[in-house]
Design a protein around this motif. Structure first.
Motif, short mmCIF file in Angstrom:
data_model
loop_
_atom_site.label_atom_id
_atom_site.label_comp_id
_atom_site.label_asym_id
_atom_site.label_seq_id
_atom_site.Cartn_x
_atom_site.Cartn_y
_atom_site.Cartn_z
N PHE A 199 0.83 -1.21 0.00
CA PHE A 199 0.00 0.00 0.00
C PHE A 199 0.86 1.25 0.00
N GLU A 200 0.27 2.34 -0.40
CA GLU A 200 0.88 3.64 -0.15
C GLU A 200 -0.14 4.49 0.60
N VAL A 201 0.36 5.45 1.34
CA VAL A 201 -0.50 6.31 2.15
C VAL A 201 -0.88 7.54 1.33
N LEU A 202 -2.17 7.85 1.30
CA LEU A 202 -2.62 9.07 0.63
C LEU A 202 -2.45 10.23 1.60
N ALA A 203 -1.61 11.17 1.24
CA ALA A 203 -1.32 12.27 2.14
C ALA A 203 -0.80 13.46 1.36
N HIS A 204 -0.99 14.63 1.94
CA HIS A 204 -0.46 15.85 1.33
C HIS A 204 1.04 15.96 1.61
N SER A 205 1.42 15.50 2.82
CA SER A 205 2.84 15.50 3.20
C SER A 205 3.43 14.14 2.81
N ASP A 206 4.54 13.75 3.44
CA ASP A 206 5.11 12.43 3.15
C ASP A 206 4.31 11.29 3.77
N GLY A 207 3.27 11.61 4.54
CA GLY A 207 2.33 10.60 5.04
C GLY A 207 2.85 9.77 6.20
#
Ligand code: MG
Length: 156
Positions: A31-39
């Motif tokens: 998975f990858e994390v959905l985030a505005h920053s690096d998550g």
């Protein structure tokens, strides 16, 4: 002595060759994390715990999402701000206690490296870093859709 509590939750999505950032440690994950920053959800919750212990606003106020200045931001910057606020008040961190909730991957093999990374970032001994890894028990709607994290901290 003051106690602080931080919480964070992010959506995740399947990805090939993806990884999660947890406490500054890249963890191979489907998975990858959905985030505005690096998550890095663990650093977000940890920073919020410190800000909260000091009676300061949360990171969404201090580092507003959706702005150019915070796009892809290294979450260590957020943590360093929290540590600077501690130092300004001549307070120090005693220990932190973290719970990370996600379905996959199992964090067992990464526990020590995450604790080591947090100890280094925070400048405290590794025995001051508690880390529990839990799952959503396969329950819809969060299982395989989100990663969540709680952090308690004690400051003096
Ligand atoms: Mg976050």
């Amino acid at each position: 002595m003051r106690v602080g509590l931080g919480f964070d939750l992010h959506k995740i999505r399947p990805t090939r060759n993806g990884f999660l950032l947890l406490g500054g440690v890249p963890i191979p994950a489907p998975f990858e994390v959905l985030a505005h920053s690096d998550g890095d959800i663990l650093l977000h919750a940890l920073s919020d715990a410190i800000f909260s212990a000091l009676g300061l606003p949360d990171i969404g106020v201090l580092f507003p999402p959706g702005q150019k200045s915070t796009k892809g931001m290294d979450s260590k910057k957020i943590l360093n701000r929290a540590l600077a606020e501690l130092k300004n008040r001549k307070k120090k961190l005693i220990n932190v206690s973290c719970v990370v909730v996600l379905e996959k991957p199992r964090l067992t093999n990464f526990r020590e490296s995450i604790r080591g990374s947090l100890a280094q970032l925070l400048g405290i001994k590794k025995d001051g870093i508690g880390l529990s890894a839990k799952s959503f028990e396969g329950l819809f709607p969060l299982a395989n859709k989100a990663i969540a994290c709680w952090v308690n901290c004690l400051i003096q």
